[in-house]
Design a protein around this motif. Sequence first.
Motif, PDB file in Angstrom:
ATOM      1  N   ASP A  51      20.632   4.762 -40.666  1.00  0.00           N
ATOM      2  CA  ASP A  51      20.316   4.335 -39.303  1.00  0.00           C
ATOM      3  C   ASP A  51      19.816   5.546 -38.522  1.00  0.00           C
ATOM      4  OD1 ASP A  51      20.127   3.238 -36.808  1.00  0.00           O
ATOM      5  OD2 ASP A  51      22.274   2.938 -36.541  1.00  0.00           O
ATOM      6  N   PHE A  52      18.541   5.872 -38.681  1.00  0.00           N
ATOM      7  CA  PHE A  52      17.977   7.095 -38.136  1.00  0.00           C
ATOM      8  C   PHE A  52      18.001   7.171 -36.606  1.00  0.00           C
ATOM      9  CE2 PHE A  52      15.996   6.707 -42.305  1.00  0.00           C
ATOM     10  CZ  PHE A  52      16.231   7.974 -42.814  1.00  0.00           C
ATOM     11  N   ASP A 110      15.001  13.230 -41.677  1.00  0.00           N
ATOM     12  CA  ASP A 110      14.565  11.896 -41.273  1.00  0.00           C
ATOM     13  C   ASP A 110      13.100  11.686 -41.666  1.00  0.00           C
ATOM     14  OD1 ASP A 110      13.787   9.586 -39.925  1.00  0.00           O
ATOM     15  OD2 ASP A 110      14.341  10.309 -37.946  1.00  0.00           O
ATOM     16  N   ALA A 111      12.239  12.604 -41.243  1.00  0.00           N
ATOM     17  CA  ALA A 111      10.805  12.466 -41.514  1.00  0.00           C
ATOM     18  C   ALA A 111      10.516  12.468 -43.011  1.00  0.00           C
ATOM     19  CB  ALA A 111      10.036  13.587 -40.820  1.00  0.00           C
ATOM     20  N   ALA A 112      11.154  13.362 -43.743  1.00  0.00           N
ATOM     21  CA  ALA A 112      10.870  13.480 -45.174  1.00  0.00           C
ATOM     22  C   ALA A 112      11.361  12.277 -45.968  1.00  0.00           C
ATOM     23  CB  ALA A 112      11.488  14.757 -45.731  1.00  0.00           C
ATOM     24  N   ARG A 119       0.932   9.992 -40.416  1.00  0.00           N
ATOM     25  CA  ARG A 119       1.783   9.928 -39.223  1.00  0.00           C
ATOM     26  C   ARG A 119       0.898  10.008 -37.997  1.00  0.00           C
ATOM     27  NH1 ARG A 119       7.546   9.186 -39.123  1.00  0.00           N
ATOM     28  NH2 ARG A 119       7.970   9.355 -41.290  1.00  0.00           N
ATOM     29  N   TYR A 120       1.367   9.399 -36.930  1.00  0.00           N
ATOM     30  CA  TYR A 120       0.693   9.528 -35.642  1.00  0.00           C
ATOM     31  C   TYR A 120       1.643  10.235 -34.702  1.00  0.00           C
ATOM     32  CZ  TYR A 120      -2.876   6.399 -37.354  1.00  0.00           C
ATOM     33  OH  TYR A 120      -3.894   5.853 -38.082  1.00  0.00           O
ATOM     34  N   VAL A 121       1.173  11.322 -34.111  1.00  0.00           N
ATOM     35  CA  VAL A 121       1.962  12.096 -33.168  1.00  0.00           C
ATOM     36  C   VAL A 121       1.159  12.203 -31.879  1.00  0.00           C
ATOM     37  CG1 VAL A 121       3.079  14.310 -32.705  1.00  0.00           C
ATOM     38  CG2 VAL A 121       3.036  13.399 -35.040  1.00  0.00           C
ATOM     39  N   ASN A 122       1.727  11.677 -30.808  1.00  0.00           N
ATOM     40  CA  ASN A 122       1.043  11.664 -29.518  1.00  0.00           C
ATOM     41  C   ASN A 122      -0.354  11.076 -29.638  1.00  0.00           C
ATOM     42  OD1 ASN A 122       3.266  12.882 -28.292  1.00  0.00           O
ATOM     43  ND2 ASN A 122       2.499  14.926 -28.789  1.00  0.00           N
ATOM     44  N   GLY A 123      -0.497  10.031 -30.453  1.00  0.00           N
ATOM     45  CA  GLY A 123      -1.772   9.351 -30.624  1.00  0.00           C
ATOM     46  C   GLY A 123      -2.725  10.008 -31.613  1.00  0.00           C
ATOM     47  N   ASP A 124      -2.391  11.182 -32.117  1.00  0.00           N
ATOM     48  CA  ASP A 124      -3.239  11.866 -33.075  1.00  0.00           C
ATOM     49  C   ASP A 124      -2.771  11.556 -34.497  1.00  0.00           C
ATOM     50  OD1 ASP A 124      -4.733  13.100 -31.050  1.00  0.00           O
ATOM     51  OD2 ASP A 124      -3.331  14.791 -30.949  1.00  0.00           O
TER      52      ASP A 124
END
Length: 152
Positions: A51-52, A110-112, A119-124
């Motif tokens: 449950d991240f 979590d990410a790994a 991945r999208y970070v701040n829309g990028d």
Amino acid sequence: MVHVPAWDSVRSAAGRVYEKISSCKAMRTEEVVSQLACAAQNVHGVDGRLDFCSPSWQLDCITLLSCIDWTARVLKVPVEPRKYRESFTVNYKALFPELTSRHYRVDIFDAATQWNCTRYVNGDRFDLSNETALAAERLQASWGAVASSLLD
């Protein structure tokens, strides 16, 4: 990264958890592995899922990562070279300041463990390199093997 106020208390509690674990310098291998297995059980919860998003899961994961670190120290597992950190951006260097030590982070775990190739970070949009994607797959497989061993 989204700031969640409850996580501030999780981070504070995590520092106390690590201090408690690392203060037990005379622990035997069996005791350390037992604590590690208990921490793994807490992270996986009753139904075996991660449950991240839950702050309580964050604390359980910090405890687990601290137990992994401490178990490695007790078992005298050599620290792998971290020279690759020299090429990190300034922001990542702040997160991983030392080239000679382990530094486990819940957000990276979590990410790994959930990572796909984009991945999208701040829309990028960010696409993983083949090397990074393979490293993430190896981590996921290794984590599965460790979790399976600890939870059996």
